[in-house]
Motif scaffolding. Structure first.
Motif, mmCIF file in Angstrom:
data_model
loop_
_atom_site.group_PDB
_atom_site.id
_atom_site.type_symbol
_atom_site.label_atom_id
_atom_site.label_comp_id
_atom_site.label_asym_id
_atom_site.label_seq_id
_atom_site.Cartn_x
_atom_site.Cartn_y
_atom_site.Cartn_z
ATOM 1 N N TRP A 86 0.795 -1.058 0.082
ATOM 2 C CA TRP A 86 -0.148 0.110 0.137
ATOM 3 C C TRP A 86 0.907 1.336 0.008
ATOM 4 O O TRP A 86 1.636 1.505 0.878
ATOM 5 N N ASN A 87 0.733 1.930 -1.009
ATOM 6 C CA ASN A 87 1.758 3.035 -1.301
ATOM 7 C C ASN A 87 3.266 2.736 -0.865
ATOM 8 O O ASN A 87 3.672 3.459 -0.298
ATOM 9 N N ASP A 88 3.568 1.678 -1.467
ATOM 10 C CA ASP A 88 5.109 1.213 -1.641
ATOM 11 C C ASP A 88 5.374 0.528 -0.264
ATOM 12 O O ASP A 88 6.433 0.220 0.040
ATOM 13 N N LYS A 89 4.671 0.591 0.657
ATOM 14 C CA LYS A 89 4.669 -0.042 1.883
ATOM 15 C C LYS A 89 4.264 -1.401 1.781
ATOM 16 O O LYS A 89 3.326 -1.874 1.730
ATOM 17 N N ALA A 90 5.150 -2.630 2.013
ATOM 18 C CA ALA A 90 4.970 -3.954 1.760
ATOM 19 C C ALA A 90 4.068 -4.296 3.099
ATOM 20 O O ALA A 90 4.441 -4.118 4.252
ATOM 21 N N LEU A 91 2.859 -4.850 2.788
ATOM 22 C CA LEU A 91 1.893 -5.320 3.806
ATOM 23 C C LEU A 91 1.952 -6.938 3.977
ATOM 24 O O LEU A 91 1.840 -7.303 5.298
ATOM 25 N N PHE A 92 2.147 -7.698 3.005
ATOM 26 C CA PHE A 92 2.200 -9.012 2.888
ATOM 27 C C PHE A 92 3.161 -9.708 2.029
ATOM 28 O O PHE A 92 3.221 -9.063 1.004
ATOM 29 N N SER A 93 3.722 -10.679 2.488
ATOM 30 C CA SER A 93 4.724 -11.268 1.583
ATOM 31 C C SER A 93 4.052 -12.614 1.215
ATOM 32 O O SER A 93 3.078 -13.537 1.788
ATOM 33 N N ILE A 94 4.345 -13.309 -0.138
ATOM 34 C CA ILE A 94 3.905 -14.590 -0.555
ATOM 35 C C ILE A 94 5.424 -15.158 -1.211
ATOM 36 O O ILE A 94 6.128 -14.626 -1.980
ATOM 37 N N SER A 95 5.481 -16.492 -0.699
ATOM 38 C CA SER A 95 6.596 -16.963 -1.213
ATOM 39 C C SER A 95 6.393 -18.508 -1.476
ATOM 40 O O SER A 95 5.507 -19.068 -0.806
ATOM 41 N N ALA A 96 6.889 -19.049 -2.449
ATOM 42 C CA ALA A 96 6.503 -20.475 -3.028
ATOM 43 C C ALA A 96 7.896 -21.546 -2.803
ATOM 44 O O ALA A 96 8.815 -21.016 -3.195
ATOM 45 N N TRP A 97 7.522 -22.643 -2.457
ATOM 46 C CA TRP A 97 8.658 -23.573 -2.026
ATOM 47 C C TRP A 97 8.384 -25.038 -2.403
ATOM 48 O O TRP A 97 7.139 -25.498 -2.784
#
Length: 437
Positions: A423-434
Motif C-alpha cells: 500500500w503506497n510502496d509499504k509492503a504489507l504481506f509477503s508471498i513465497s513458494a517452495w
C-alpha cells in the motif's frame, strides 16, 4: 510532565499534525506503561482519547485501538481483572469468526490476491497430475478453494483438500460449501476435516496417500507457532540450554531432531531479544513443524505472512512498529470504504483491533500475532530443506490487474522470486513458494 497538573490537549489540529501528535503520545504512553508509571500513562491516555476516535480518520481509528491495547496491558498488573478482560475480549463465536474473515475478504483486496496467486501456483505446478491433494493449514474462508474448483482448466483431476482448524463447527461449514460447489461442477472431490490447533497437529493422521501430488497452503498462520517457542525456556535446565546454544549452529532439521531426542523443554525468548540463546532466529517448534512438512515431500508449499517486524520483546518498539503497520491497513480502508460503513467498523474492531490488542497486551503463549518479515522466513524454510520457486508471470499480471481495481495505492512488488502486496510502496504481506528438495 507534572502529574499534578491537568494535561491540556490541542483539539483544533490538521490531519498531519494530529497524526504526529498521536504517534508521540502513543510512544510516550507505551514507555510509561512499560515502566509501570500509571499516573503519567493515564495522562497520556486522556490526551490520546481527545485526539483519537474509532469513527474518525484512519490515524484516529488506529490510535483508538492502540491506546485500548495499552490500557489492557496495564491490567496485567492486576491478574484477576486482566484474565477476565482478556478472556472476554478474545472469545469469538464461530459465526463471528467466519463473518470477520468474510469482511476482510470483501473489503480488502489482500486475500483475493493471495488466493489468486496461490491457486495459480497450484495450477502451474500440478499441471498434468491425476491426483492432487491440498493441505490447508488453517482455513476459515472457503472462497479460495471454491475459486480453484471454478477455474480449473483441462478437465478436473481427483482433488482432495485437507483443512485444519481448531473448531469443528467451522470445518463443517467450510466442508458443506466446498462439497456443494464440487457437486454443482461435477468435480471429483474429497474433503478431509481435521480438528486441531496448528501447534498440536499430529502429522501421522494426515490422509496423505502414495501417488498424490501434494500442495500445502499457509495463509497468515505459521507465525503463531513462534508463541510456543516463547514459552519453553521457563522450564529449561542449564544442560538443556547448552544443547540449545549448540543447536543454533546446526540446521533446523538436525535441531528439531535434537529437541525431540533430548526431550528439551526450553523457553525461547522472542527472536529479536539479545538474551535469547536462539537470537539467530532458530525456533524449536517452528523447526520441528517445518521438518514435518518437509517429510511429507510436498511438490509445492506456499507461505503468506504479514510483512511486519512485530515479534520483538521491547514493548515501546512493538507499539511504534505496530502503529506504522496497522496505520497503513487503516489508511487503505480509508481509501476504499466510507467511514460510516458498519462493515468497516466491524472489521477494524474484530480483526485489526483484536490483533493489535494481542500484539501489545499479551506475552508468552497468549501472544499469537508474532509477525515477522520474509527475510526471517527465508532462512527457516531453506534450512528445513525447501527450495524456492518463482511465481509465473501470468499470476503476477492477473494479481496486478486485480489490485488496480481497488485503487492506485495498491501495488504488487516482486523481489528475488517472492511477491509483496503493498500500500503506497509499504509492503504489507509477503508471498513465497517452495518445493521439497
Amino acid at each position: 510532565m507534572d502529574p499534578g497538573l491537568p494535561y491540556q490537549c490541542p483539539k483544533d489540529l490538521g490531519r498531519e499534525q494530529r497524526g504526529i501528535n498521536l504517534a508521540c503520545h502513543l510512544n510516550a504512553c507505551a514507555g510509561y506503561v512499560a515502566a509501570g508509571n500509571f499516573t503519567n500513562a493515564d495522562l497520556e491516555f486522556q490526551c490520546i482519547s481527545h485526539l483519537s476516535s474509532p469513527d474518525g480518520d484512519a490515524i484516529q481509528r488506529m490510535a483508538a485501538y492502540m491506546s485500548e491495547a495499552l490500557s489492557f496491558r496495564m491490567f496485567k498488573h492486576f491478574p484477576g481483572a486482566c484474565e477476565i478482560i482478556m478472556n472476554s475480549s478474545s472469545r469469538m463465536s464461530n459465526s463471528e469468526e467466519l463473518l470477520v474473515k468474510n469482511l476482510f475478504f470483501k473489503l480488502c483486496p489482500f486475500l483475493k490476491v493471495l488466493y489468486l496467486i496461490i491457486n495459480q501456483a497450484i495450477a502451474q505446478i500440478m499441471e498434468g497430475e491425476k491426483m492432487v491433494h491440498i493441505i490447508d493449514l488453517n482455513a476459515s474462508e472457503p472462497a479460495q478453494w471454491i475459486n480453484l474448483l471454478k477455474t480449473r482448466k483441462g478437465g478436473p483431476p481427483q482433488l482432495n483438500i485437507t483443512v485444519i482448524h481448531e473448531k469443528k463447527e467451522v470445518l463443517e461449514q467450510i466442508g458443506l460449501q466446498l462439497i456443494r460447489e464440487a457437486e454443482n461442477l461435477e468435480f471429483p472431490f474429497r474433503f478431509n476435516p481435521i480438528v486441531s490447533k496448528l501447534q498440536d497437529l499430529d502429522f501421522e493422521i494426515l490422509p496423505v496417500k502414495p501417488g498424490e501430488a501434494l500442495a500445502i497452503s499457509s495463509v497468515l498462520q505459521l507465525h503463531s507457532l513462534l508463541a510456543v517457542d516463547d514459552e519453553m525456556l521457563a522450564w529449561s535446565s542449564p544442560a538443556a540450554l547448552q544443547n540449545l546454544q549448540r543447536a543454533v549452529h546446526m540446521n533446523q532439521r538436525t535441531f528439531g531432531e535434537l529437541i525431540q531426542k533430548d526431550k528439551i523443554n526450553a523457553y525461547i525468548l522472542s527472536p529479536d531479544s539479545a538474551l535469547s540463546p536462539l537470537s539467530l532466529g532458530a525456533s524449536p517448534k517452528m523447526g520441528n513443524f517445518l521438518h514435518d512438512l518437509w517429510k511429507l515431500r510436498p511438490k509445492l508449499i506456499v507461505i503468506t505472512e504479514h510483512e511486519a517486524d512485530l515479534n520483538g520483546s521491547n514493548l515501546i518498539e512493538r507499539v511504534d512498529r505496530a502503529s506504522h503497520y496497522y496505520g497503513s491497513l487503516f489508511d487503505c480502508l480509508e481509501s476504499t470504504v466510507p467511514r460510516t460503513s458498519s462493515e468497516r467498523q466491524k472489521l477494524e474492531r474484530m480483526l485489526f483491533g483484536e490483533e493489535i490488542k494481542n500484539i501489545i497486551a499479551c506475552e508468552g503463549i497468549k501472544r499469537k500475532e508474532r509477525h515477522e518479515k520474509l527475510e526471517k522466513w527465508i532462512p527457516r524454510l531453506e534450512s528445513s530443506g525447501f527450495g524456492k520457486i518463482s511465481f509465473c508471470q501470468d499470476a503476477m499480471h492477473e494479481a496486478k490487474n486485480l489490485l488496480q481495481n481497488y485503487g492506485h495505492g495498491f501495488k504488487l512488488r516482486e523481489e528475488n522470486g517472492c511477491l509483496f502486496i503493498c500500500w503506497n510502496d509499504k509492503a504489507l504481506f509477503s508471498i513465497s513458494a517452495w518445493r521439497f528438495r
